[in-house]
Design an enzyme around this catalytic site. Sequence first.
Site, PDB file in Angstrom:
ATOM      1  N   GLY A   1     -60.694  92.838 -70.180  1.00  0.00           N
ATOM      2  CA  GLY A   1     -60.119  93.947 -70.928  1.00  0.00           C
ATOM      3  C   GLY A   1     -60.779  95.277 -70.639  1.00  0.00           C
TER       4      GLY A   1
ATOM      5  CG  ASP B   1     -51.946  90.563 -62.276  1.00  0.00           C
ATOM      6  OD1 ASP B   1     -53.086  91.075 -62.181  1.00  0.00           O
ATOM      7  OD2 ASP B   1     -50.937  91.211 -62.613  1.00  0.00           O
TER       8      ASP B   1
ATOM      9  CG  HIS C   1     -57.905  90.419 -62.718  1.00  0.00           C
ATOM     10  ND1 HIS C   1     -57.577  91.360 -63.669  1.00  0.00           N
ATOM     11  CD2 HIS C   1     -56.761  90.124 -62.054  1.00  0.00           C
ATOM     12  CE1 HIS C   1     -56.280  91.610 -63.581  1.00  0.00           C
ATOM     13  NE2 HIS C   1     -55.759  90.878 -62.615  1.00  0.00           N
TER      14      HIS C   1
ATOM     15  N   GLY D   1     -64.381  97.689 -69.704  1.00  0.00           N
ATOM     16  CA  GLY D   1     -65.802  97.768 -70.022  1.00  0.00           C
ATOM     17  C   GLY D   1     -66.645  97.678 -68.769  1.00  0.00           C
TER      18      GLY D   1
END
Length: 122
Positions: A29, A89, A47, A31
């Site tokens: 997500g 993905d 990823h 960071g």
Amino acid sequence: SVVELGKMIIQETGKSPFPSYTSYGCFCGGGERGPPLDATDRCCLAHSCCYDTLPDCSPKTDRYKYKRENGEIICENSTSCKKRICECDKAVAVCLRKNLNTYNKKYTYYPNFWCKGDIEKC
């Protein structure tokens, strides 16, 4: 795009990307600080590294097509960018599935400021 990525994650893991992966560990997500906390977090690092190889693409917004055959994700041929985004993905969705056994709920909503140390290189 994040839409297709979310669908792949649901299909591969049975988990909703939000909240299961949107703020998991130090890399899922966003960071991207410190070392990965576990195998799931390492999938997200990989990823991010995959997306880094696509500087001329827009992986979060470019929509692409894929299908599933015999339980496997097949990225359909479209533009080079869309195909490569799809492959990134696909790789993370499969990685997350393979590491479901080590998914740790305590790393969901993990505070980014706890992620300290050197970032692991791609």
